[in-house]
Design an enzyme around this catalytic site. Structure first.
Site, short mmCIF file in Angstrom:
data_model
loop_
_atom_site.label_atom_id
_atom_site.label_comp_id
_atom_site.label_asym_id
_atom_site.label_seq_id
_atom_site.Cartn_x
_atom_site.Cartn_y
_atom_site.Cartn_z
N GLU A 73 83.26 17.47 16.58
CA GLU A 73 82.13 17.94 17.36
C GLU A 73 81.04 16.87 17.52
O GLU A 73 79.93 17.17 17.91
CB GLU A 73 81.53 19.19 16.72
CG GLU A 73 82.53 20.32 16.64
CD GLU A 73 81.89 21.65 16.30
OE1 GLU A 73 80.66 21.73 16.20
OE2 GLU A 73 82.65 22.61 16.15
N LYS A 82 81.23 33.78 20.16
CA LYS A 82 82.16 32.84 20.78
C LYS A 82 83.05 33.66 21.72
O LYS A 82 83.81 34.52 21.25
CB LYS A 82 83.05 32.20 19.72
CG LYS A 82 82.32 31.25 18.76
CD LYS A 82 83.25 30.95 17.60
CE LYS A 82 82.79 29.77 16.76
NZ LYS A 82 83.58 29.67 15.51
C1 2PG Z 1 82.58 27.22 13.90
C2 2PG Z 1 83.20 26.50 15.07
C3 2PG Z 1 82.27 25.59 15.80
P1 2PG Z 1 85.77 26.23 15.23
O1 2PG Z 1 83.18 27.36 12.84
O2 2PG Z 1 81.48 27.72 14.05
O3 2PG Z 1 81.59 24.72 14.92
O4 2PG Z 1 84.35 25.80 14.66
O5 2PG Z 1 85.66 26.21 16.72
O6 2PG Z 1 86.74 25.22 14.69
O7 2PG Z 1 86.03 27.60 14.72
MG MG Z 2 81.51 28.71 12.03
#
Ligand code: 2PG
Ligand code: MG
Length: 489
Positions: A276, A409
């Site tokens: 990231e 998300k």
């Molecule tokens: C999280 C995300 C973004 P990932 O854990 O919050 O940082 O990671 O997309 O790998 O789940």
């Molecule tokens: Mg997270």
């Protein structure tokens, strides 16, 4: 008139559309009707000579994300020429309850990570069901998608296929109406909140106008996102005291650059970055990482805690073995939930930390309850793997007083409608929302508009390097200018 009349029965129930929506506000732009006159009678826009765009074509393409892994791109073309495109992100530290990311599993292509099946599902199974529909009817459209795949984690068609269509439709609808995406999403968000409150008999919420979120930006990466040794996944900063978004972004960049210099001067890796864009140094322990971030804030001439706070994404699920939290960076310590809570509290006591995400594992509900009782009044306790943007899991969190904020998300749940439901559930339960990118991203900047439309408290995009991150940060700069500029200028 029951505006949901054309929805398939099960899908309508799953989306909570069991009540007729009769408020003036909710009827606006739904199913091509606009409310006219003080009586609120609905007049079909088509009958008034207003052309309603319909979906003419749906294309899907296998493209690559920021880790060079295949992902799904969906493009929707309307009969009026408007187009909308969405590209799906992908996580590395995923929660077990997340919606399914359908992969081909063919070892001959992209080590099994291809998404050709998901693309075929878009063009062969979803497209025939949505061609001819108005893309602005987001809730009805998502209901069709959920009817096509009614598995709990969208394993039949793949959440990557479904969400691609859901988001591309929103882009196409905004383009067709000639409005920025955040305006269209704000309208949908207002409708979603009104509908949820009517259904649950809650007092109507006041839906704020589109507003800029505060970024929460990755400085140091550990866990599954970087090759270093740190247990915690993200060490972030949030410019809470910045007068506006653009100023906050300049502060973040300044801190990031100072941090790189400090790390290099101390003999650590201060240039190479994780997934990231955060630095990935091999530090002695988690505490040292936080110390470096505090020093970088100071080196940037800013006040830790006053102007810039520290946030952590512990991502504890990935080092929980079912019994204990195994912290490898600090001498392979094996901690119980209560030890882990002590550990987090000791950091909060010393450093200006105001937010901890996934401080405990996704199914350690009792631990989360104790963590929230202990630290909930001092810091934001954000559920990511814990909630997976799932309204049901968030409702459980509200009921059990586990966490006080929800990470949002879109690809954890799989449709825009369900994302709104998750955010509504969180807000109605007194939680705040943090809209978040994934560790695998693309040039798609939809989440910037989503965060603004829903006036989310914070947005987490990763660091301020690498263009898949900057696509969102830069989109936010443009939106902020637009929100300040009188219409038409
Ligand atoms: C999280 C995300 C973004 P990932 O854990 O919050 O940082 O990671 O997309 O790998 O789940
Ligand atoms: Mg997270």
């Amino acid at each position: 008139m029951r505006w949901f009349a054309s929805l398939p029965g099960n899908a309508a129930a799953r989306l909570g559309l069991a009540l007729p929506v009769d408020s003036r506000h909710a009827l606006e732009y739904v199913h091509g009707f606009r409310v006219s006159g003080s009586t609120g009678s609905a007049v079909p826009m088509a009958a008034r000579g207003v052309h309603l765009a319909t979906i003419a074509h749906v294309h899907a393409l296998e493209v690559l994300d920021s880790r060079g892994r295949p992902t799904v791109e969906v493009e929707i073309v309307c009969d009026d020429g408007a187009r909308g495109r969405a590209i799906l992100p992908s996580g590395a530290s995923t929660g077990a309850a997340e919606a399914c990311e359908l992969r081909d599993g063919d070892p001959q292509r992209y080590d099994g990570l291809g998404v050709q099946r998901a693309c075929r599902n878009v063009e062969e199974k979803i497209a025939p069901a949505i061609v001819g529909r108005n893309p602005a009817e987001q809730f009805a459209l998502d209901a069709v998608l959920l009817e096509l795949d009614d598995t709990p984690q969208k394993t039949a068609l793949g959440a990557n296929a479904i969400l691609g269509v859901s988001l591309a439709a929103a882009h196409a609808a905004a383009a067709s109406q000639g409005v920025p995406l955040y305006r269209h999403l704000h309208r949908l968000w207002s409708q979603a909140r009104t509908r949820a409150t009517q259904q649950q008999g809650r007092p109507a919420p006041s839906v704020p106008p589109p507003a800029m979120p505060t970024p929460m930006t990755n400085m140091i990466s550990g866990g599954l996102h970087a090759g270093g040794n740190l247990d915690f996944q993200d060490y972030l900063v949030s410019p809470r005291g910045a007068p506006d978004y653009a100023t906050g972004l300049e502060w973040i960049v300044r801190i990031y650059n100072r941090l790189g210099r400090l790390l290099s001067e101390a003999g650590y890796e201060g240039r190479l970055v994780g997934d990231e864009g955060g630095y990935g140094p091999r530090l002695a322990n988690n505490r040292q990482a936080v110390e470096f971030v505090v020093r970088a804030i100071e080196a940037a001439g800013l006040m830790p805690g006053e102007q810039v706070t520290i946030c952590l994404d512990v991502a504890a699920t990935h080092f929980f073995d079912g019994q204990h939290y195994r912290l490898a960076a600090t001498g392979d310590r094996s901690l119980s939930s209560d030890d882990m809570i002590d550990e987090l509290e000791s950091l909060v006591d010393v450093f200006p930390i105001d937010s901890i995400e996934d401080g405990l594992a996704e199914d350690d509900w009792e631990g989360w309850q104790r963590l929230t009782a202990r630290l909930g009044s001092r810091v934001r306790l954000v559920g990511d793997d814990l909630f997976t943007t799932n309204p049901r899991r968030i409702a459980q969190g509200v009921e059990r007083h586990a966490a006080n904020a929800a990470l949002i998300k879109v690809n954890q749940i799989g449709t825009l409608t369900e994302t709104f439901a998750a955010m509504d559930t969180a807000l109605a339960g007194g939680m705040t929302c943090v809209v978040s990118a994934r560790s695998g991203e693309t040039e798609d900047d939809t989440i910037a508009d989503l965060a603004v439309a829903t006036a989310a408290d914070q947005i987490k995009i990763g660091s301020i390097v690498r263009s898949e991150r900057l696509a969102k940060y830069n989109r936010l700069l443009r939106i902020e200018r637009e929100l300040r500029t009188p219409a038409g200028k």
